[in-house]
Design a protein around this motif. Structure first.
Motif, PDB file in Angstrom:
ATOM      1  N   ASP A   1       0.825  -1.210   0.000  1.00 15.78           N
ATOM      2  CA  ASP A   1       0.000   0.000   0.000  1.00 15.78           C
ATOM      3  C   ASP A   1       0.865   1.270   0.000  1.00 15.78           C
ATOM      4  OD1 ASP A   1      -1.689   2.220   1.059  1.00 15.78           O
ATOM      5  OD2 ASP A   1      -3.190   0.635   1.227  1.00 15.78           O
ATOM      6  N   SER A   2       0.554   2.175  -0.926  1.00  9.70           N
ATOM      7  CA  SER A   2       1.385   3.382  -1.117  1.00  9.70           C
ATOM      8  C   SER A   2       1.344   4.329   0.077  1.00  9.70           C
ATOM      9  CB  SER A   2       0.916   4.137  -2.369  1.00  9.70           C
ATOM     10  OG  SER A   2      -0.440   4.530  -2.224  1.00  9.70           O
ATOM     11  N   ARG A   3       0.346   4.157   0.945  1.00  6.97           N
ATOM     12  CA  ARG A   3       0.222   5.050   2.104  1.00  6.97           C
ATOM     13  C   ARG A   3       1.058   4.594   3.288  1.00  6.97           C
ATOM     14  NH1 ARG A   3      -6.112   4.227   2.395  1.00  6.97           N
ATOM     15  NH2 ARG A   3      -5.282   2.116   2.117  1.00  6.97           N
ATOM     16  N   VAL A   4       1.528   3.352   3.215  1.00  4.46           N
ATOM     17  CA  VAL A   4       2.257   2.778   4.355  1.00  4.46           C
ATOM     18  C   VAL A   4       3.746   2.723   3.998  1.00  4.46           C
ATOM     19  CG1 VAL A   4       2.303   0.881   6.021  1.00  4.46           C
ATOM     20  CG2 VAL A   4       0.183   1.420   4.815  1.00  4.46           C
ATOM     21  N   THR A   5       4.383   3.873   4.128  1.00  9.47           N
ATOM     22  CA  THR A   5       5.777   4.031   3.695  1.00  9.47           C
ATOM     23  C   THR A   5       6.717   3.547   4.792  1.00  9.47           C
ATOM     24  OG1 THR A   5       5.765   6.236   4.619  1.00  9.47           O
ATOM     25  CG2 THR A   5       5.224   6.042   2.283  1.00  9.47           C
ATOM     26  N   ALA A   6       7.251   2.381   4.589  1.00  8.20           N
ATOM     27  CA  ALA A   6       8.030   1.718   5.643  1.00  8.20           C
ATOM     28  C   ALA A   6       9.055   2.625   6.313  1.00  8.20           C
ATOM     29  CB  ALA A   6       8.712   0.489   5.057  1.00  8.20           C
ATOM     30  N   GLU A   7      10.032   3.111   5.580  1.00  7.70           N
ATOM     31  CA  GLU A   7      11.107   3.898   6.204  1.00  7.70           C
ATOM     32  C   GLU A   7      10.577   5.196   6.808  1.00  7.70           C
ATOM     33  OE1 GLU A   7      11.531   2.690   3.029  1.00  7.70           O
ATOM     34  OE2 GLU A   7      13.619   2.029   2.742  1.00  7.70           O
ATOM     35  N   GLU A   8       9.684   5.860   6.075  1.00  6.53           N
ATOM     36  CA  GLU A   8       9.237   7.180   6.531  1.00  6.53           C
ATOM     37  C   GLU A   8       8.475   7.079   7.847  1.00  6.53           C
ATOM     38  OE1 GLU A   8       7.575   9.652   3.463  1.00  6.53           O
ATOM     39  OE2 GLU A   8       6.714  11.019   4.930  1.00  6.53           O
ATOM     40  N   LEU A   9       7.588   6.097   7.962  1.00  2.75           N
ATOM     41  CA  LEU A   9       6.789   6.008   9.197  1.00  2.75           C
ATOM     42  C   LEU A   9       7.624   5.557  10.389  1.00  2.75           C
ATOM     43  CD1 LEU A   9       5.707   2.886  10.156  1.00  2.75           C
ATOM     44  CD2 LEU A   9       4.574   3.063   7.952  1.00  2.75           C
ATOM     45  N   MET A  10       8.760   4.900  10.110  1.00  3.49           N
ATOM     46  CA  MET A  10       9.659   4.469  11.185  1.00  3.49           C
ATOM     47  C   MET A  10      10.748   5.490  11.475  1.00  3.49           C
ATOM     48  SD  MET A  10      10.339   0.572   9.859  1.00  3.49           S
ATOM     49  CE  MET A  10      11.441   0.087  11.173  1.00  3.49           C
ATOM     50  N   GLY A  11      10.907   6.462  10.608  1.00  5.74           N
ATOM     51  CA  GLY A  11      12.019   7.398  10.755  1.00  5.74           C
ATOM     52  C   GLY A  11      13.359   6.716  10.524  1.00  5.74           C
ATOM     53  N   ALA A  12      13.356   5.707   9.642  1.00  5.52           N
ATOM     54  CA  ALA A  12      14.580   4.940   9.397  1.00  5.52           C
ATOM     55  C   ALA A  12      15.420   5.562   8.285  1.00  5.52           C
ATOM     56  CB  ALA A  12      14.219   3.506   9.034  1.00  5.52           C
ATOM     57  N   ARG A  13      16.720   5.397   8.406  1.00  7.27           N
ATOM     58  CA  ARG A  13      17.653   5.934   7.406  1.00  7.27           C
ATOM     59  C   ARG A  13      18.137   4.817   6.474  1.00  7.27           C
ATOM     60  NH1 ARG A  13      21.437   8.554  11.895  1.00  7.27           N
ATOM     61  NH2 ARG A  13      20.949   6.481  12.691  1.00  7.27           N
TER      62      ARG A  13
END
Ligand code: CO
Length: 219
Positions: A44-56
């Motif tokens: 799903d395009s709304r569930v952005t793995a890195e962005e929602l986790m604040g991952a680099r």
């Protein structure tokens, strides 16, 4: 919607930001990867793995498919788990589902979905396993939310069925498996509190592939 050309402009701006205070950011990144997490989530395009986790970059090894499923015959997810556990030696494996998941919704709908039928059938299987609990929920929205959560839980169980996961855990004490749900309505990420050792113990009788009596009570 970002225009096609804009994507490449965005990329150049992004790399300029990354290197502004750290000139060899990409030189270091190129050397190797050593992620602590394997994330298995929905496409799903709304569930952005890195962005929602604040991952680099370099922090999370990622696999995404429709409705975050871990099917035993899916060579793609099997390869990802095997590589992440055996070679990257990830410490944690996360299954991240989300509310308003179209895949879960489709599986709740009794109709022929063509090529998606075999893929979504494992969600229907989750529904069958928890039919009494789900059918006792009168509100359809809440029932849908609960199936999202139960689907995450069962995919966690599916991860734990892999020999490589069990064997590494017995030897090293990791990876630990976590179940998360992302709420697209609020932006909140929720840990479902999956009890990894308890699930391991619960499925040991049938799915144990460690070849040793690793849950014998110590006296
Ligand atoms: Co979804």
């Amino acid at each position: 919607m970002t225009s096609y050309e804009q994507i490449f402009e965005n990329n150049r701006r992004w790399l300029a930001e990354k290197t502004a205070n750290n000139a060899d950011f990409f030189a270091k990144l190129a050397q190797d990867q050593n992620p602590e997490y394997l994330y298995i989530g929905c496409s799903d395009s709304r569930v952005t793995a890195e962005e929602l986790m604040g991952a680099r970059p370099g922090e999370v090894f990622i696999h995404r498919n429709v409705a975050n499923l871990v099917n035993s015959t899916d060579l793609n997810v099997i390869s990802v788990i095997d590589y992440a556990v055996r070679h990257l030696k990830v410490k944690r494996i996360v299954i991240c589902g989300h509310y308003n998941c179209g895949g879960v919704k489709a599986a709740m709908t009794p109709k022929d979905l063509g090529v998606l039928n075999p893929w979504l059938r494992s969600i229907r299987d989750v529904y069958r396993m928890y039919k009494d609990e789900l059918n006792a929920i009168a509100d359809e929205g809440r029932r849908y939310d609960r199936l999202v959560e139960l689907n995450v839980q069962e995919q966690c169980v599916n991860v734990i069925k892999y020999a490589v996961v069990q064997q590494r855990y017995v030897k090293e004490g990791f990876p630990v498996v976590h179940g998360w749900v992302f709420d697209v309505r609020t932006g909140l990420l929720k840990d479902l509190g999956i009890d990894f050792p308890k699930i391991l113990k619960g499925i040991q009788e049938i799915y144990d592939l460690t070849g040793q009596d690793w849950f014998a009570p110590s006296v």
